[in-house]
Design a protein around this motif. Structure first.
Motif, short mmCIF file in Angstrom:
data_model
loop_
_atom_site.label_atom_id
_atom_site.label_comp_id
_atom_site.label_asym_id
_atom_site.label_seq_id
_atom_site.Cartn_x
_atom_site.Cartn_y
_atom_site.Cartn_z
N THR A 29 0.85 -1.19 0.00
CA THR A 29 0.00 0.00 0.00
C THR A 29 0.88 1.24 0.00
N TYR A 30 0.53 2.20 -0.84
CA TYR A 30 1.24 3.48 -0.87
C TYR A 30 0.24 4.57 -0.51
N VAL A 31 0.54 5.30 0.57
CA VAL A 31 -0.33 6.41 0.94
C VAL A 31 0.25 7.65 0.26
N VAL A 32 -0.45 8.11 -0.77
CA VAL A 32 0.10 9.07 -1.72
C VAL A 32 0.52 10.39 -1.05
N GLU A 33 -0.39 10.99 -0.27
CA GLU A 33 -0.10 12.31 0.31
C GLU A 33 1.08 12.27 1.27
N ASP A 34 1.24 11.13 1.96
CA ASP A 34 2.28 11.04 2.98
C ASP A 34 3.53 10.30 2.51
N ARG A 35 3.47 9.77 1.29
CA ARG A 35 4.59 9.02 0.71
C ARG A 35 5.09 7.91 1.65
N ILE A 36 4.12 7.14 2.16
CA ILE A 36 4.45 6.02 3.04
C ILE A 36 4.15 4.71 2.32
N LEU A 59 7.27 3.54 -10.84
CA LEU A 59 6.10 4.30 -10.40
C LEU A 59 6.51 5.56 -9.66
N GLY A 60 7.82 5.70 -9.44
CA GLY A 60 8.34 6.91 -8.80
C GLY A 60 8.04 7.01 -7.32
N ILE A 61 7.72 5.89 -6.68
CA ILE A 61 7.33 5.99 -5.26
C ILE A 61 8.45 5.60 -4.31
N VAL A 62 9.51 4.97 -4.83
CA VAL A 62 10.54 4.46 -3.92
C VAL A 62 11.50 5.58 -3.49
N GLU A 63 12.06 6.28 -4.47
CA GLU A 63 13.08 7.30 -4.16
C GLU A 63 12.54 8.38 -3.22
N SER A 64 11.25 8.70 -3.38
CA SER A 64 10.71 9.81 -2.59
C SER A 64 9.99 9.34 -1.33
N ALA A 65 10.05 8.02 -1.05
CA ALA A 65 9.30 7.50 0.10
C ALA A 65 9.80 8.13 1.41
N ARG A 66 8.85 8.48 2.27
CA ARG A 66 9.20 9.06 3.57
C ARG A 66 9.45 7.94 4.58
N MET A 67 8.72 6.86 4.40
CA MET A 67 8.87 5.71 5.30
C MET A 67 8.56 4.43 4.53
N ILE A 68 9.30 3.37 4.86
CA ILE A 68 8.93 2.04 4.36
C ILE A 68 8.68 1.18 5.59
N LEU A 69 7.49 0.60 5.66
CA LEU A 69 7.04 -0.10 6.86
C LEU A 69 6.78 -1.57 6.56
N PRO A 70 7.76 -2.42 6.82
CA PRO A 70 7.61 -3.85 6.50
C PRO A 70 6.89 -4.64 7.59
N GLY A 71 6.55 -5.86 7.26
CA GLY A 71 5.85 -6.75 8.17
C GLY A 71 6.75 -7.47 9.16
N HIS A 72 8.07 -7.38 8.95
CA HIS A 72 9.04 -8.00 9.87
C HIS A 72 10.23 -7.05 10.05
N GLY A 73 10.74 -6.96 11.26
CA GLY A 73 12.01 -6.27 11.48
C GLY A 73 11.90 -4.76 11.55
N LEU A 74 13.00 -4.09 11.20
CA LEU A 74 13.10 -2.64 11.34
C LEU A 74 12.15 -1.89 10.41
N VAL A 75 11.72 -0.73 10.90
CA VAL A 75 10.97 0.25 10.13
C VAL A 75 12.00 1.21 9.52
N TRP A 76 11.78 1.63 8.28
CA TRP A 76 12.78 2.46 7.59
C TRP A 76 12.30 3.90 7.46
N LYS A 77 12.94 4.79 8.25
CA LYS A 77 12.56 6.21 8.27
C LYS A 77 13.73 7.11 7.88
N ARG A 78 14.91 6.81 8.43
CA ARG A 78 16.08 7.66 8.20
C ARG A 78 16.50 7.58 6.74
N ASP A 79 16.52 6.34 6.21
CA ASP A 79 17.00 6.13 4.85
C ASP A 79 16.17 5.01 4.22
#
Lengths: 409, 409
Positions: B161-168, B224-244
């Motif tokens: 899922t990509y939340v467009v306005e928040d780039r998550i 789709l241009g959503i990866v480079e500009s993502a603010r957060m990537i939130l997986p189902g296991h392990g670390l959440v990616w916010k810094r990078d």
């Protein structure tokens, strides 16, 4: 630390066992889980003008073995070393024994044994090697030593020695078993009962691939008339057989033939998320309704039983039930590996019921069916369905169990 | 006992993680040894007039999960539940959540997800299910939710899922890894460095069979241009990616492509009685002479490394060396099983040298060669010989290692 036993087995002839209890090993042949350990038995016979050593021990226990040997005899006085089987758990200390012996002793074995020893330890150990043929006899220290080839029990090199006058069989791997028995011989029935399941596990894992040769070779020994009248059977692993020597070969025959215990059903399955598990609850319930005694091994996110233990259960099972998830268009990896070993090592004419669960496409059931139909096992039925079992799935499972039960009548 | 984390990840939008640390599990998918454990991450987003739950947790932790959920929201107020992937480590608590929710929430997922949920948990959980197509958008609580199918990462049901306005990006299994990180997110570089090898192991064991889809799907997301500009990537296991956030997908790409670490050579072998071991001493000596850094996994009578750990080493290896005994006219069982998984899960264009030892007939070398030549791996050489290696065998081994080293230049 491994314990060392040096005991006199009899006075006439003067015969000793040197037994090393290997409690450090975890995987026999670097494969089979044996938390129960194993012993390596060598024997020494002192005769008129001859000292005969039967096999040695594993290389890492060479020092321990040499200490024991020196207490019994000056290694220089050993005149003959009989090598029944060159696998390094029995031959590992041979180079050291020969070195301390000054290479005086004659080493006796099959042609195959000679070749293998040379490959393992170099030319020096076979400089004074006497090749014996199947049935050949030698006079050593006033006794008649008869050498009988028992190929593929479990290497091509393998032979046993029969000392004619004393009716003693030195059988090396044939007649052996896993575990570290608390006694040297079979005099205590309680220890024998505890020990025999480890013998079964040993037979299947180590000799199972060649199990038709077990029955063939014991038949051969029986036809020579040496088994029924044997005074002692002295294997390379585990208990020594004095009270009832016939018993160990009878046990080998039963395992070789897959003689089953009444009502024992071996149930093996994986369950990743409980869907196979739920099916197995139904299966076990139906089995118990028919008075069957299921023995269950399951692979889950918390359990991974040793394949060696599963193999040890197969020969005495009346029937098998295999439950598996479909995993990436294949049989679940742990079940696939267990099954591969079962059809290779414990391949018997026994009925098998297959139970499968899948998410979007059932593959495991069909693939297991292929493995089973190509083996000696008899395929009774495959019941495979999607996700959580429905009431119809449950009825099909119960029906299939009843069919399996019928098969065992 | 599993630890539970409930943390606010950001205020705009109001977003929480519910993370269950599974330190009870031993075998992921009832197969892969993970002494390091794993986490199951679910997320909750509170919006204007909508409360969205992203995935749930494993069934056995349902009570723990419900307690956490209730602290954040009355379950009845959940309006949408997005199911990215129906595997029960993420969907196990869904039936309970829906029950407490009074079946008010709309469940959102792919058509495949709907079918699987129905199979796993029955009709009730899919009564209010909305099937979304690849690229479909929904307005929920004033935000645009875009659903993007990423099939075979690692099931056919899988979407993100990509939340467009928040780039998550909510990525479920894609972007996940094993182990129980000591932090929630990637803010501390030290924890990230410690964590990434567990991500590699996770990718190979869980997604490895489909690893070409890793590269394909990340390419799709990038286009789709959503990866480079993502603010957060939130997986189902392990670390959440916010810094990078980009970093985790780049890591996935590298593992998918098998990008190697300079000079890392993965050496895997069995040795039953020291004959393969001796060859490997020679091989390792020659490797080190050429500045290579061997990483060694060996199966002996005392060691049996986890195949999952071996798999985790393959993607970053420059080359592989496989050493095996011939065992009953086959590859040694432990090596055969490890190899089977390697060519299935970690199948890369990397050079492989095969080393074999045998007693009376070499079979393992040729059989491994067949497996390797049928895979993506490049076969460099097979050096197989009898018993203890002779000086000529040693020279052949060193020559073969030099050939392998040349291959990596």
């Amino acid at each position: 630390m491994p314990r060392l036993w040096v005991e006199k087995l009899c006075t006439d002839p003067e015969l000793y066992i040197i037994r090393v209890d290997d409690d450090q090993i975890r995987y026999f042949e670097a494969t089979w889980d044996i938390p129960e350990g194993i012993t390596y038995n060598a024997y020494l016979m002192k005769l008129d003008g001859a000292v005969v050593l039967f096999d040695t021990t594993k290389k890492e226990y060479t020092d321990l073995f040499m200490d024991a040997l020196r207490k019994l005899v000056d290694p220089k006085e050993i005149t003959h070393i009989i090598v029944h089987h060159t696998e390094p758990d029995h031959s590992g200390a041979l180079p050291k024994v020969l070195e301390e012996n000054g290479y005086r002793a004659q080493v006796i074995g099959t042609q195959f044994a000679r070749n293998l020893l040379q490959g393992f330890y170099g030319d020096k150990v076979v400089e004074n090697f006497k090749v014996v043929k199947d049935g050949e006899e030698m006079q050593i220290g006033g006794k008649t030593f008869r050498f009988i080839a028992v190929p593929w029990l479990h290497w091509p090199d393998t032979m046993i020695t029969y000392v004619v006058e004393d009716r003693i069989i030195f059988s090396c791997d044939a007649g052996g078993g896993y575990s570290i028995p608390e006694t040297i011989d079979d005099s205590d029935e309680e220890f024998v009962e505890k020990y025999l399941p480890h013998v079964t596990k040993y037979i299947v894992t180590v000799i199972g691939h060649y199990h038709k040769y077990i029955v063939q070779n014991i038949k051969k020994l029986k036809s020579l008339g040496i088994v029924e009248s044997a005074r002692m059977i002295l294997p390379g692993h585990g208990l020594v057989w004095k009270r009832d020597p016939l018993r160990i070969f009878e046990h080998y025959e039963r395992v070789g033939a897959g003689v089953s215990e009444k009502d024992k059903v071996l149930v093996i399955y994986d369950s990743m998320y409980g869907f196979v598990e739920r099916r197995m609850e139904i299966v076990l319930d139906e089995l118990r309704k028919h008075g069957k005694k299921p023995v269950v091994y399951r692979f889950t996110d918390k359990e991974a039983p040793a394949v060696s233990d599963i193999l040890g259960e197969v020969p005495s099972a009346e029937a098998l039930i295999i439950g598996a998830s479909t995993y990436e268009a294949e049989i679940h990896p742990r079940i696939r590996y267990a099954l591969y070993e079962i059809v290779d090592k414990a391949n018997y004419e026994k009925p098998v019921l297959i139970v499968g669960a899948f998410g979007w496409g059932g593959v495991a059931g069909r693939k297991i069916e292929t493995m089973i139909t190509r083996s000696k096992f008899d395929h009774v039925a495959t019941v495979e369905s999607k996700g959580y079992p429905t009431p119809e799935d449950e009825e099909k499972l119960r029906e299939a169990v009843r069919k399996l039960v019928q098969w065992t009548l």
